[in-house]
Scaffold this active site. Structure first.
Site, PDB file in Angstrom:
ATOM      1  N   ARG A  30      40.312  13.828  60.752  1.00 24.42           N
ATOM      2  CA  ARG A  30      40.932  12.746  61.547  1.00 24.42           C
ATOM      3  C   ARG A  30      40.565  12.851  63.025  1.00 24.42           C
ATOM      4  NH1 ARG A  30      46.632  13.514  59.350  1.00 24.42           N
ATOM      5  NH2 ARG A  30      46.481  12.901  57.187  1.00 24.42           N
ATOM      6  N   ARG A  34      44.747   8.564  66.064  1.00 20.65           N
ATOM      7  CA  ARG A  34      45.794   8.070  66.961  1.00 20.65           C
ATOM      8  C   ARG A  34      46.067   8.967  68.163  1.00 20.65           C
ATOM      9  NH1 ARG A  34      50.502   6.978  62.668  1.00 20.65           N
ATOM     10  NH2 ARG A  34      49.724   8.987  61.929  1.00 20.65           N
ATOM     11  N   ARG A  43      42.256   0.013  67.965  1.00 21.71           N
ATOM     12  CA  ARG A  43      43.129  -0.352  66.838  1.00 21.71           C
ATOM     13  C   ARG A  43      43.959  -1.585  67.188  1.00 21.71           C
ATOM     14  NH1 ARG A  43      46.981  -1.441  64.083  1.00 21.71           N
ATOM     15  NH2 ARG A  43      48.290  -0.164  62.753  1.00 21.71           N
ATOM     16  N   ASP A  80      39.432   4.632  55.046  1.00 18.04           N
ATOM     17  CA  ASP A  80      40.680   5.091  54.438  1.00 18.04           C
ATOM     18  C   ASP A  80      40.369   5.639  53.059  1.00 18.04           C
ATOM     19  OD1 ASP A  80      43.740   5.028  54.801  1.00 18.04           O
ATOM     20  OD2 ASP A  80      43.450   4.268  52.773  1.00 18.04           O
ATOM     21  N   TYR A 157      48.526   7.668  44.248  1.00 19.36           N
ATOM     22  CA  TYR A 157      48.927   6.471  44.994  1.00 19.36           C
ATOM     23  C   TYR A 157      48.965   5.240  44.087  1.00 19.36           C
ATOM     24  CZ  TYR A 157      48.302   9.010  49.405  1.00 19.36           C
ATOM     25  OH  TYR A 157      48.422   9.901  50.446  1.00 19.36           O
TER      26      TYR A 157
END
Length: 359
Positions: A30, A34, A43, A80, A157
């Site tokens: 990552r 963020r 973003r 993703d 998921y």
């Protein structure tokens, strides 16, 4: 496209193949994310997380952002892990503060049988276009890593319909209707293989399989429902491109107890989380595979001196002159100070160089 041999910095690929390196290479799970203000700005411009993923130019922009700040040895495709289930028609969306969710979870055999295997250059073309755009804009600075979630992790998921703490639905299927789960996992393994091979064809120079939830399984169910399908993928991957081997990294978070079995799959490297000492991991797998990891991401909340100390310990504990790629044991947290990431990256190169000089 430039050839792989024209890479200006190939120490990441060399370390994965246990070839001599001048210092320990580093990239960070990552690393485009963020914690970077420039990522947050892009973003916001994109509108939503999936709009960012599905815009090749913006995905390229955020992939390259950490390379402008830090002396990293690899770029990783910004995407993703749930792109494949989304392309299968499950309706991926993100709820604020709740993470990914699916509109149409997979909970019976009829739905599983009807799932398509996505065409990477059709339903997932936006990912391949991002890979091509990133390779073009990297201009050989560092290698590009492609990736996918593992079949088991994707299945968790898809069956749960979202992230889960207890995996009640997917484990209910595992124990109560294992044949249906195997049909789903086989379909996912074929999809992941096609997806990763397409990323390699588009320019990815190494690939990583993220088995984020493999550590939730028992030893026997891990082998049957996770590892077997990752091995199937490894065996069917394109392992040569542009005149160079394409290394494969396998990472099961919480899977340190199964390193020997993972090393026997034919992958080139294993990712480690922070729950195992890297010296012990190296002893257990010998020189069969390279190792990637494995600093606790929370170290980055500490002082620069404490970060440097932890880096020095991990590099000192790795017993071989090559075959180590430094990374965190999982993804970087969103509230980390970017200046601390610079301390980390520079410390890895500094101590890695000292270690190489001493061997």
């Amino acid at each position: 496209m430039s050839t792989a041999s024209s890479l200006k910095n190939d120490r990441f690929l060399r370390a994965l193949l246990k070839q001599p390196v001048d210092t320990t290479p580093i990239w960070i799970m990552r690393q485009a994310g963020r914690y970077l203000p420039e990522y947050r700005a892009t973003r916001k411009r994109a509108g939503s997380f999936m709009d960012l993923c599905k815009n090749p130019d913006l995905a390229c922009e955020v992939t390259l952002q950490p390379l402008e700040r830090f002396d990293l040895d690899a770029a990783i495709l910004f995407s993703d892990i749930l792109t494949i289930p989304d392309a299968m028609g499950l309706g991926l969306y993100f709820s604020e503060g709740e993470g990914p969710r699916f509109e149409r979870p997979v909970q019976d055999r009829a739905v599983i049988n009807a799932l398509p295997i996505p065409d990477p250059e059709d339903e997932l073309r936006y990912v391949m276009d991002a890979v091509r755009t990133i390779r073009r804009d990297l201009q050989g600075r560092v290698p590009l890593i492609g990736f996918s979630g593992s079949p088991w992790t994707l299945a968790t998921y898809m069956v749960e319909g979202s992230s889960s703490k207890d995996f009640a639905k997917v484990k209910g299927m595992l124990y109560g209707d294992p044949r249906s789960l195997h049909v789903l996992l086989d379909k996912l393994a074929k999809s992941v293989t096609r997806y990763l091979n397409a990323q390699i064809a588009a320019g990815a120079q190494a690939v990583m399989i993220f088995d984020t939830w493999g550590g939730s399984l028992t030893p026997s169910t891990y082998r049957e429902f996770s590892l077997a399908y990752m091995q199937q993928i490894v065996e069917d991957l394109q392992r040569e491109a542009e005149g160079r081997r394409v290394p494969v990294i396998m990472f099961t978070k919480g899977g340190a107890q199964w390193l020997e079995s993972m090393a026997a799959t034919g992958c080139d490297a294993l990712g480690l989380d922070w729950t195992i000492n890297i010296a012990e991991a190296a002893q257990r797998v010998g020189e069969r595979v390279a190792l990637q990891g494995n600093m606790d991401p929370c170290v980055l909340y500490a002082s620069p001196a404490a970060i440097r100390e932890q880096v020095a310990n991990i590099i000192r504990d790795f017993p071989h002159p090559t075959g180590h790629v430094f990374n965190l044991g999982h993804g970087i947290h969103q509230h980390i100070n970017p200046e601390h990431v610079k301390v980390l990256v520079d410390a890895v190169h500094e101590f890695g160089k000292l270690g190489k000089a001493a061997t």
